[in-house]
Structure formats: structure tokens, C-alpha cells
Design a protein around this motif. Structure first.
Motif, PDB file in Angstrom:
ATOM      1  N   VAL A 146       0.116  -1.040   0.417  1.00 14.58           N
ATOM      2  CA  VAL A 146      -0.159   0.074  -0.362  1.00 14.58           C
ATOM      3  C   VAL A 146       0.839   1.284  -0.050  1.00 14.58           C
ATOM      4  O   VAL A 146       0.546   2.239  -0.481  1.00 14.58           O
ATOM      5  N   ILE A 147       1.894   1.303   0.659  1.00 13.59           N
ATOM      6  CA  ILE A 147       3.287   2.371   0.815  1.00 13.59           C
ATOM      7  C   ILE A 147       3.171   2.952  -0.530  1.00 13.59           C
ATOM      8  O   ILE A 147       3.812   3.673  -0.698  1.00 13.59           O
ATOM      9  N   TYR A 148       3.679   1.455  -1.519  1.00  9.72           N
ATOM     10  CA  TYR A 148       3.954   1.923  -3.104  1.00  9.72           C
ATOM     11  C   TYR A 148       2.907   2.639  -3.898  1.00  9.72           C
ATOM     12  O   TYR A 148       3.596   3.100  -4.177  1.00  9.72           O
ATOM     13  N   LEU A 149       2.169   1.915  -3.701  1.00  8.32           N
ATOM     14  CA  LEU A 149       0.713   2.780  -4.324  1.00  8.32           C
ATOM     15  C   LEU A 149       0.266   3.742  -3.972  1.00  8.32           C
ATOM     16  O   LEU A 149       0.162   5.236  -4.859  1.00  8.32           O
ATOM     17  N   ILE A 150       0.726   4.756  -2.389  1.00  8.37           N
ATOM     18  CA  ILE A 150       0.937   5.758  -1.830  1.00  8.37           C
ATOM     19  C   ILE A 150       1.664   6.523  -2.864  1.00  8.37           C
ATOM     20  O   ILE A 150       1.246   7.656  -3.323  1.00  8.37           O
ATOM     21  N   LEU A 151       2.925   6.095  -2.903  1.00  9.36           N
ATOM     22  CA  LEU A 151       3.961   7.108  -3.488  1.00  9.36           C
ATOM     23  C   LEU A 151       3.395   7.026  -5.188  1.00  9.36           C
ATOM     24  O   LEU A 151       4.434   8.010  -5.088  1.00  9.36           O
ATOM     25  N   LEU A 152       2.922   5.934  -5.746  1.00  7.00           N
ATOM     26  CA  LEU A 152       3.108   6.228  -6.931  1.00  7.00           C
ATOM     27  C   LEU A 152       2.090   6.989  -7.474  1.00  7.00           C
ATOM     28  O   LEU A 152       2.026   8.021  -8.777  1.00  7.00           O
ATOM     29  N   VAL A 153       1.138   7.173  -6.468  1.00 12.40           N
ATOM     30  CA  VAL A 153       0.491   8.548  -6.703  1.00 12.40           C
ATOM     31  C   VAL A 153       1.060  10.068  -6.630  1.00 12.40           C
ATOM     32  O   VAL A 153       0.501  11.147  -7.393  1.00 12.40           O
ATOM     33  N   VAL A 154       2.048   9.685  -5.803  1.00 13.81           N
ATOM     34  CA  VAL A 154       3.037  11.783  -5.277  1.00 13.81           C
ATOM     35  C   VAL A 154       3.853  11.600  -6.753  1.00 13.81           C
ATOM     36  O   VAL A 154       4.019  12.428  -6.723  1.00 13.81           O
ATOM     37  N   PHE A 155       4.478  10.565  -6.331  1.00 15.53           N
ATOM     38  CA  PHE A 155       5.694  10.329  -7.657  1.00 15.53           C
ATOM     39  C   PHE A 155       5.372   9.392  -9.144  1.00 15.53           C
ATOM     40  O   PHE A 155       5.871   8.036  -8.238  1.00 15.53           O
ATOM     41  N   PRO A 156       5.146   9.747 -10.218  1.00 17.06           N
ATOM     42  CA  PRO A 156       4.526   8.199 -10.884  1.00 17.06           C
ATOM     43  C   PRO A 156       5.437   7.814 -11.727  1.00 17.06           C
ATOM     44  O   PRO A 156       6.670   8.526 -11.548  1.00 17.06           O
ATOM     45  N   GLN A 157       5.284   7.055 -11.786  1.00 20.76           N
ATOM     46  CA  GLN A 157       6.582   6.156 -12.523  1.00 20.76           C
ATOM     47  C   GLN A 157       6.174   5.910 -13.860  1.00 20.76           C
ATOM     48  O   GLN A 157       4.306   5.380 -14.216  1.00 20.76           O
ATOM     49  N   PRO A 158       7.342   5.795 -14.754  1.00 22.14           N
ATOM     50  CA  PRO A 158       6.562   4.852 -15.885  1.00 22.14           C
ATOM     51  C   PRO A 158       7.008   3.804 -16.186  1.00 22.14           C
ATOM     52  O   PRO A 158       7.734   2.776 -17.043  1.00 22.14           O
ATOM     53  N   LEU A 159       5.414   3.076 -15.699  1.00 24.52           N
ATOM     54  CA  LEU A 159       4.939   2.356 -16.153  1.00 24.52           C
ATOM     55  C   LEU A 159       4.440   1.456 -17.097  1.00 24.52           C
ATOM     56  O   LEU A 159       3.622   1.984 -18.358  1.00 24.52           O
ATOM     57  N   GLY A 160       4.488   0.092 -17.496  1.00 26.94           N
ATOM     58  CA  GLY A 160       3.852  -0.771 -19.093  1.00 26.94           C
ATOM     59  C   GLY A 160       3.561  -1.629 -18.847  1.00 26.94           C
ATOM     60  O   GLY A 160       3.273  -2.039 -17.565  1.00 26.94           O
ATOM     61  N   TRP A 161       3.389  -2.723 -19.324  1.00 26.29           N
ATOM     62  CA  TRP A 161       2.311  -4.198 -19.082  1.00 26.29           C
ATOM     63  C   TRP A 161       3.910  -4.943 -19.014  1.00 26.29           C
ATOM     64  O   TRP A 161       3.751  -6.101 -18.089  1.00 26.29           O
ATOM     65  N   THR A 162       4.661  -4.739 -19.036  1.00 29.63           N
ATOM     66  CA  THR A 162       6.372  -5.640 -18.050  1.00 29.63           C
ATOM     67  C   THR A 162       5.935  -5.382 -16.634  1.00 29.63           C
ATOM     68  O   THR A 162       6.983  -6.031 -15.503  1.00 29.63           O
ATOM     69  N   ALA A 163       5.206  -4.112 -16.457  1.00 29.87           N
ATOM     70  CA  ALA A 163       5.090  -3.858 -14.765  1.00 29.87           C
ATOM     71  C   ALA A 163       4.169  -5.570 -13.954  1.00 29.87           C
ATOM     72  O   ALA A 163       4.808  -5.835 -12.528  1.00 29.87           O
ATOM     73  N   LEU A 164       3.303  -5.953 -14.878  1.00 25.21           N
ATOM     74  CA  LEU A 164       2.956  -7.279 -14.819  1.00 25.21           C
ATOM     75  C   LEU A 164       3.846  -8.835 -14.467  1.00 25.21           C
ATOM     76  O   LEU A 164       3.448  -9.372 -14.058  1.00 25.21           O
ATOM     77  N   LEU A 165       5.161  -8.285 -14.874  1.00 21.26           N
ATOM     78  CA  LEU A 165       6.365  -9.201 -14.419  1.00 21.26           C
ATOM     79  C   LEU A 165       6.771  -9.451 -13.055  1.00 21.26           C
ATOM     80  O   LEU A 165       7.487 -10.342 -12.477  1.00 21.26           O
ATOM     81  N   VAL A 166       5.708  -8.449 -12.196  1.00 19.88           N
ATOM     82  CA  VAL A 166       5.877  -8.208 -10.388  1.00 19.88           C
ATOM     83  C   VAL A 166       5.294  -9.741 -10.114  1.00 19.88           C
ATOM     84  O   VAL A 166       5.626 -10.306  -9.103  1.00 19.88           O
ATOM     85  N   PHE A 167       4.446 -10.304 -11.072  1.00 20.36           N
ATOM     86  CA  PHE A 167       4.029 -11.335 -10.261  1.00 20.36           C
ATOM     87  C   PHE A 167       4.000 -12.343 -10.549  1.00 20.36           C
ATOM     88  O   PHE A 167       4.567 -13.308  -9.822  1.00 20.36           O
ATOM     89  N   PRO A 168       5.160 -13.207 -11.317  1.00 22.87           N
ATOM     90  CA  PRO A 168       5.971 -14.075 -11.433  1.00 22.87           C
ATOM     91  C   PRO A 168       6.380 -13.958 -10.153  1.00 22.87           C
ATOM     92  O   PRO A 168       7.407 -15.208  -9.807  1.00 22.87           O
ATOM     93  N   ALA A 169       7.070 -13.164 -10.594  1.00 21.72           N
ATOM     94  CA  ALA A 169       8.530 -12.186  -9.722  1.00 21.72           C
ATOM     95  C   ALA A 169       8.108 -12.878  -8.281  1.00 21.72           C
ATOM     96  O   ALA A 169       8.977 -13.501  -7.236  1.00 21.72           O
ATOM     97  N   LEU A 170       6.573 -12.889  -7.988  1.00 14.07           N
ATOM     98  CA  LEU A 170       6.279 -12.787  -6.463  1.00 14.07           C
ATOM     99  C   LEU A 170       6.357 -14.737  -5.963  1.00 14.07           C
ATOM    100  O   LEU A 170       6.067 -15.128  -5.072  1.00 14.07           O
ATOM    101  N   LEU A 171       5.690 -14.566  -7.132  1.00 14.85           N
ATOM    102  CA  LEU A 171       5.419 -16.926  -7.587  1.00 14.85           C
ATOM    103  C   LEU A 171       6.448 -17.524  -6.971  1.00 14.85           C
ATOM    104  O   LEU A 171       7.130 -17.985  -6.029  1.00 14.85           O
ATOM    105  N   LEU A 172       8.031 -16.718  -7.417  1.00 13.67           N
ATOM    106  CA  LEU A 172       9.347 -17.620  -7.383  1.00 13.67           C
ATOM    107  C   LEU A 172       9.336 -16.656  -5.922  1.00 13.67           C
ATOM    108  O   LEU A 172       9.848 -17.555  -5.006  1.00 13.67           O
ATOM    109  N   TYR A 173       9.095 -15.711  -5.426  1.00  9.13           N
ATOM    110  CA  TYR A 173       9.358 -15.250  -4.005  1.00  9.13           C
ATOM    111  C   TYR A 173       8.107 -16.383  -3.273  1.00  9.13           C
ATOM    112  O   TYR A 173       9.820 -16.689  -2.099  1.00  9.13           O
ATOM    113  N   ALA A 174       6.782 -16.827  -3.334  1.00  4.46           N
ATOM    114  CA  ALA A 174       6.772 -17.801  -2.509  1.00  4.46           C
ATOM    115  C   ALA A 174       7.511 -19.132  -3.052  1.00  4.46           C
ATOM    116  O   ALA A 174       7.427 -19.725  -1.542  1.00  4.46           O
TER     117      ALA A 174
END
Length: 287
Positions: A146-174
Motif C-alpha cells: 500500500v505504501i508503494y501505491l501511495i508513492l505511485l500517486v505522489v511520484f508517478p512511475q513510467p509503468l508499462g505492461w512489463t509491470a505485470l512481471l511482478v506477479f511471476p516474481a512474487l511466485l518465485l518469492y513464494a
């Protein structure tokens, strides 16, 4: 009493226990995963008990991480002369993902020794307690993101479809959280010093990992910058952070980061299956 013999007069071969087989280890993992209602309840109960009778409850997870990340981001941003709009989300995500890694290792190393009564009284697969730790770490991560989502509003990041790669990363984390809990949890139950060593090692690795400092900043620190970068890349935690943090910062993540993490995951699971095969049944006697 005379031994039972077959028609040829030869006693039958004694029956051997299959407790030390990979099949039993895999069955434990599968049965434990199927008992999802149990470990989901235990993991959520752990969170509620930790913040029982507090006003904010589990929100203290978010507040504590947010205050630390923002304070460290501003401080080190000034020290390293970094653009706060870029550096603060970088540090915050570093703290969030490192928190998942640290919780998985340290909580996983004591999951059996701190639940002696439950293990001895509850007839459940050993892996139930493993999944419990991973689920609890995911709950903490969900509060912190949630902290990152708040910062994303304050400091927008150049996100694209590659942001979805966080999900396989989280799977590897688990997946890594599961094998680290199995290996460190079972072995530190037998040798209690392992838990203390892990606490010291995790604190040391924290400062060696680019969380409150950036690996890219080393490129402007002198002629030996390339050798310093190579030293950073020897740290596996650097690659774990890169595959999860990079996509959420709109950065390209090189393929070799993913390959290193996948390789570490496979090696870890080999070790986990070995530990499950040989020592799973002894946990109840070691706690």
C-alpha cells in the motif's frame, strides 16, 4: 514364536519403512497444501495475535515500514545526491521486498520450535506450518505494498505492461519462501544455533544489498566501478530484488537476473526435498 516362512522354507524379507522416501516428502507437501483452510486460518491468527488490543491493529505493519522507508529514502537520497522522485520509490520497494525475504527466512527458521505444542497435539502434515509462514509473509507484504501505491500517486512511475512481471516474481518469492522455511526451519529445530546465525547473516546481507543505496550509483564512483558492480552481482539477493522491484519502477530487467533467481530456486528445492526426505519425521521429536 517361530518366524513365518514361505513355501520354499525361506523367511519373507522384513518390511521396510517408507518414511525416508521422496514420495513421502512430496505427499507431505501435497497434503499440507490441500489443508489450506488450516494454514490460512493459522497465518491470519498469527497476524491478529501480534497486534491484539492495539488501536491500528495490522496497520502498524504499514506504518512501521512506511516511516522507515520514507525516512531512509530521504536521508540517503540527500547523502548520495539522488533525485528524490526516483530514489524514494526505489528505497521503498527495496524495503517492502526485503521485508518479505527477511520474514520468510527468520520466521521460517523458528516456525517449528515456537509451535511445539501445536505440532505435538495437531496431527497435520509438517508442511502445514511451512505454508502458514509463507501465507503470513504474503499478508505482511500486502499491507506494505500500500505504501508503494501511495508513492505511485505522489511520484508517478513510467509503468508499462512489463509491470505485470511482478506477479511471476512474487511466485518465485513464494516458492523460495517455502524451501527456505523447510530447510532452515527443520535444521534449526535440530541445531538451535542456526537461527542465531541466520539473524546475524540477514542483517549483514541487508547492508550488502542495494536497498538503501543504488547499484547504478557505483558507476560514477571511480575507475574501479566495474569491479564493484561485479561484487554486487555476486550477492543473490540483488537479483531477487531486481526481478521484483524493476518492473514496478518501469525499468527493464535483464534476463540473467531471472535465470539466476530460477537457478537458486531449483537448487533450494533440491535441498528442501533432501531435508524433507531425511528429517521430516523427526521434527516432532526435536521440538
Amino acid at each position: 514364536m517361530s518366524a513365518v516362512v514361505n513355501d520354499g522354507g525361506i523367511p519373507p524379507a522384513p518390511q521396510t519403512s517408507d518414511s525416508k522416501t521422496f514420495a513421502r516428502g512430496i505427499k507431505d507437501l501435497v497434503d499440507g497444501f490441500r489443508n489450506s483452510e488450516l494454514w490460512l486460518h493459522l497465518g491470519w491468527t498469527d497476524i491478529k495475535q501480534r497486534y491484539k488490543r492495539s488501536i491500528l491493529g495490522p496497520l502498524w505493519i504499514t506504518v512501521a515500514t512506511g516511516v522507515t522507508a520514507v525516512a531512509m529514502g530521504i536521508l540517503y537520497g540527500e547523502l548520495f545526491h539522488q533525485d528524490i522522485k526516483v530514489f524514494l520509490p526505489y528505497v521503498t520497494l527495496g524495503f517492502i521486498f526485503w521485508g518479505f525475504i527477511e520474514t520468510s527466512i527468520l520466521d521460517g527458521s523458528v516456525v517449528f520450535s515456537t509451535n511445539e505444542g501445536l505440532i505435538k497435539q495437531l496431527p497435520a502434515p509438517t508442511s502445514v506450518h511451512v505454508y502458514r509462514v509463507v501465507w503470513r509473509s504474503l499478508i505482511i507484504f500486502a499491507h506494505n505494498i500500500v505504501i508503494y501505491l501511495i508513492l505511485l500517486v505522489v511520484f508517478p512511475q513510467p509503468l508499462g505492461w512489463t509491470a505485470l512481471l511482478v506477479f511471476p516474481a512474487l511466485l518465485l518469492y513464494a516458492l523460495n519462501a517455502v524451501w527456505t522455511t523447510i530447510v532452515f526451519g527443520i535444521m534449526s529445530t535440530r541445531f538451535r544455533d542456526i537461527g542465531q546465525l541466520l539473524t546475524t547473516a540477514v542483517r549483514l546481507v541487508f547492508f550488502m544489498t542495494p536497498i538503501i543505496w543504488s547499484a547504478q550509483s557505483l558507476s560514477s564512483t571511480g575507475a574501479d566501478a566495474s569491479s564493484r558492480l561485479k561484487l554486487v552481482e555476486l550477492n543473490p539477493m540483488y537479483h531477487y530484488l531486481e526481478i521484483a522491484r524493476g518492473p514496478l519502477l518501469g525499468q527493464h530487467v535483464a534476463l540473467y537476473h531471472w535465470l539466476i533467481v530460477i537457478g537458486c530456486t531449483l537448487i533450494g528445492w533440491v535441498a528442501a526435498m533432501f531435508v524433507m526426505r531425511n528429517y521430516r519425521a523427526r521434527v516432532a521429536y526435536w521440538v
